[in-house]
Motif scaffolding. Structure first.
Motif, PDB file in Angstrom:
ATOM      1  N   ASP A  21       0.866  -1.169   0.000  1.00 38.29           N
ATOM      2  CA  ASP A  21       0.000   0.000   0.000  1.00 38.29           C
ATOM      3  C   ASP A  21       0.905   1.222   0.000  1.00 38.29           C
ATOM      4  O   ASP A  21       1.672   1.442   0.929  1.00 38.29           O
ATOM      5  N   ALA A  22       0.834   2.033  -1.058  1.00 34.70           N
ATOM      6  CA  ALA A  22       1.711   3.199  -1.205  1.00 34.70           C
ATOM      7  C   ALA A  22       1.026   4.505  -0.813  1.00 34.70           C
ATOM      8  O   ALA A  22       1.536   5.581  -1.100  1.00 34.70           O
ATOM      9  N   LEU A  23      -0.092   4.413  -0.153  1.00 33.51           N
ATOM     10  CA  LEU A  23      -0.833   5.604   0.269  1.00 33.51           C
ATOM     11  C   LEU A  23      -0.145   6.300   1.443  1.00 33.51           C
ATOM     12  O   LEU A  23       0.646   5.694   2.162  1.00 33.51           O
ATOM     13  N   PRO A  24      -0.476   7.578   1.682  1.00 34.84           N
ATOM     14  CA  PRO A  24       0.021   8.250   2.883  1.00 34.84           C
ATOM     15  C   PRO A  24      -0.469   7.515   4.140  1.00 34.84           C
ATOM     16  O   PRO A  24      -1.492   6.815   4.114  1.00 34.84           O
ATOM     17  N   ALA A  36      -1.679  -5.994   3.705  1.00 33.74           N
ATOM     18  CA  ALA A  36      -0.879  -5.060   2.919  1.00 33.74           C
ATOM     19  C   ALA A  36       0.286  -4.527   3.749  1.00 33.74           C
ATOM     20  O   ALA A  36       0.149  -4.250   4.943  1.00 33.74           O
ATOM     21  N   ILE A  37       1.413  -4.400   3.088  1.00 35.78           N
ATOM     22  CA  ILE A  37       2.611  -3.819   3.697  1.00 35.78           C
ATOM     23  C   ILE A  37       2.585  -2.339   3.365  1.00 35.78           C
ATOM     24  O   ILE A  37       2.449  -1.960   2.195  1.00 35.78           O
ATOM     25  N   HIS A  38       2.714  -1.493   4.367  1.00 30.77           N
ATOM     26  CA  HIS A  38       2.658  -0.054   4.117  1.00 30.77           C
ATOM     27  C   HIS A  38       4.044   0.497   3.811  1.00 30.77           C
ATOM     28  O   HIS A  38       4.935   0.478   4.655  1.00 30.77           O
ATOM     29  N   ILE A  39       4.207   0.965   2.575  1.00 31.11           N
ATOM     30  CA  ILE A  39       5.420   1.685   2.171  1.00 31.11           C
ATOM     31  C   ILE A  39       4.934   2.900   1.381  1.00 31.11           C
ATOM     32  O   ILE A  39       4.557   2.773   0.210  1.00 31.11           O
ATOM     33  N   PRO A  40       4.897   4.082   1.998  1.00 32.29           N
ATOM     34  CA  PRO A  40       4.436   5.273   1.275  1.00 32.29           C
ATOM     35  C   PRO A  40       5.231   5.467  -0.020  1.00 32.29           C
ATOM     36  O   PRO A  40       6.426   5.153  -0.086  1.00 32.29           O
ATOM     37  N   VAL A  41       4.565   5.968  -1.033  1.00 31.47           N
ATOM     38  CA  VAL A  41       5.152   6.076  -2.369  1.00 31.47           C
ATOM     39  C   VAL A  41       6.523   6.762  -2.350  1.00 31.47           C
ATOM     40  O   VAL A  41       7.431   6.352  -3.062  1.00 31.47           O
ATOM     41  N   GLY A  42       6.702   7.756  -1.526  1.00 30.88           N
ATOM     42  CA  GLY A  42       7.975   8.459  -1.458  1.00 30.88           C
ATOM     43  C   GLY A  42       9.104   7.654  -0.832  1.00 30.88           C
ATOM     44  O   GLY A  42      10.263   8.061  -0.880  1.00 30.88           O
ATOM     45  N   HIS A  43       8.775   6.509  -0.242  1.00 33.74           N
ATOM     46  CA  HIS A  43       9.776   5.679   0.434  1.00 33.74           C
ATOM     47  C   HIS A  43      10.020   4.340  -0.256  1.00 33.74           C
ATOM     48  O   HIS A  43      10.818   3.535   0.218  1.00 33.74           O
ATOM     49  N   ILE A  44       9.324   4.086  -1.338  1.00 28.56           N
ATOM     50  CA  ILE A  44       9.420   2.771  -1.972  1.00 28.56           C
ATOM     51  C   ILE A  44      10.852   2.430  -2.389  1.00 28.56           C
ATOM     52  O   ILE A  44      11.340   1.342  -2.093  1.00 28.56           O
ATOM     53  N   LEU A  45      11.519   3.328  -3.073  1.00 29.11           N
ATOM     54  CA  LEU A  45      12.882   3.020  -3.526  1.00 29.11           C
ATOM     55  C   LEU A  45      13.829   2.765  -2.360  1.00 29.11           C
ATOM     56  O   LEU A  45      14.715   1.930  -2.442  1.00 29.11           O
ATOM     57  N   ARG A  46      13.613   3.461  -1.261  1.00 28.21           N
ATOM     58  CA  ARG A  46      14.483   3.302  -0.095  1.00 28.21           C
ATOM     59  C   ARG A  46      14.151   2.037   0.694  1.00 28.21           C
ATOM     60  O   ARG A  46      15.052   1.304   1.108  1.00 28.21           O
ATOM     61  N   ASP A  47      12.868   1.774   0.915  1.00 25.16           N
ATOM     62  CA  ASP A  47      12.460   0.722   1.846  1.00 25.16           C
ATOM     63  C   ASP A  47      12.141  -0.640   1.219  1.00 25.16           C
ATOM     64  O   ASP A  47      12.300  -1.669   1.873  1.00 25.16           O
ATOM     65  N   ALA A  48      11.679  -0.650  -0.011  1.00 24.22           N
ATOM     66  CA  ALA A  48      11.266  -1.918  -0.629  1.00 24.22           C
ATOM     67  C   ALA A  48      12.366  -2.972  -0.641  1.00 24.22           C
ATOM     68  O   ALA A  48      12.079  -4.138  -0.351  1.00 24.22           O
ATOM     69  N   PRO A  49      13.617  -2.623  -0.951  1.00 26.79           N
ATOM     70  CA  PRO A  49      14.640  -3.678  -1.000  1.00 26.79           C
ATOM     71  C   PRO A  49      14.822  -4.444   0.316  1.00 26.79           C
ATOM     72  O   PRO A  49      15.151  -5.628   0.299  1.00 26.79           O
ATOM     73  N   THR A  50      14.572  -3.796   1.449  1.00 28.55           N
ATOM     74  CA  THR A  50      14.748  -4.486   2.725  1.00 28.55           C
ATOM     75  C   THR A  50      13.439  -5.059   3.272  1.00 28.55           C
ATOM     76  O   THR A  50      13.471  -5.937   4.121  1.00 28.55           O
ATOM     77  N   MET A  51      12.302  -4.582   2.770  1.00 27.70           N
ATOM     78  CA  MET A  51      11.018  -5.021   3.307  1.00 27.70           C
ATOM     79  C   MET A  51      10.345  -6.108   2.474  1.00 27.70           C
ATOM     80  O   MET A  51       9.434  -6.783   2.960  1.00 27.70           O
ATOM     81  N   LEU A  52      10.763  -6.277   1.223  1.00 22.98           N
ATOM     82  CA  LEU A  52      10.084  -7.204   0.329  1.00 22.98           C
ATOM     83  C   LEU A  52      11.001  -8.349  -0.083  1.00 22.98           C
ATOM     84  O   LEU A  52      12.213  -8.193  -0.161  1.00 22.98           O
ATOM     85  N   ASP A  53      10.384  -9.476  -0.367  1.00 19.71           N
ATOM     86  CA  ASP A  53      11.091 -10.675  -0.816  1.00 19.71           C
ATOM     87  C   ASP A  53      11.076 -10.690  -2.342  1.00 19.71           C
ATOM     88  O   ASP A  53      10.018 -10.828  -2.951  1.00 19.71           O
ATOM     89  N   ARG A  54      12.232 -10.581  -2.969  1.00 22.45           N
ATOM     90  CA  ARG A  54      12.326 -10.539  -4.434  1.00 22.45           C
ATOM     91  C   ARG A  54      11.827 -11.827  -5.094  1.00 22.45           C
ATOM     92  O   ARG A  54      11.491 -11.838  -6.275  1.00 22.45           O
ATOM     93  N   ALA A  55      11.771 -12.910  -4.378  1.00 20.55           N
ATOM     94  CA  ALA A  55      11.344 -14.186  -4.950  1.00 20.55           C
ATOM     95  C   ALA A  55       9.824 -14.318  -5.026  1.00 20.55           C
ATOM     96  O   ALA A  55       9.319 -15.256  -5.641  1.00 20.55           O
TER      97      ALA A  55
END
Length: 66
Positions: A21-24, A36-55
């Motif tokens: 969920d990329a909402l505020p 849903a995992i909350h990662i605001p749109v402005g933080h996706i590039l910073r936080d997604a690599p550590t919060m999400l499983d690429r597989a």
């Protein structure tokens, strides 16, 4: 990246898709898709690599995506 419809998302859930969920924050707190995992749109590039499983599949939604 591609757009999917609600029905396709529902079919992905049993296969352990990660829903982002990329909402505020205040909108996420008011209503969001269960699990849903909350990662605001402005933080996706910073936080997604550590919060999400690429597989695993990832579905990101925001205001106009539902």
């Amino acid at each position: 990246m591609r757009e999917i419809r609600h029905r396709e998302l529902l079919r992905m859930l049993p296969f352990d898709a990660q829903i982002v969920d990329a909402l505020p924050s205040h909108e996420y707190k008011a209503a969001h898709i269960r699990r849903a995992i909350h990662i605001p749109v402005g933080h996706i590039l910073r936080d997604a690599p550590t919060m999400l499983d690429r597989a695993r599949p990832v579905v990101v939604y925001c205001r106009d995506s539902l």
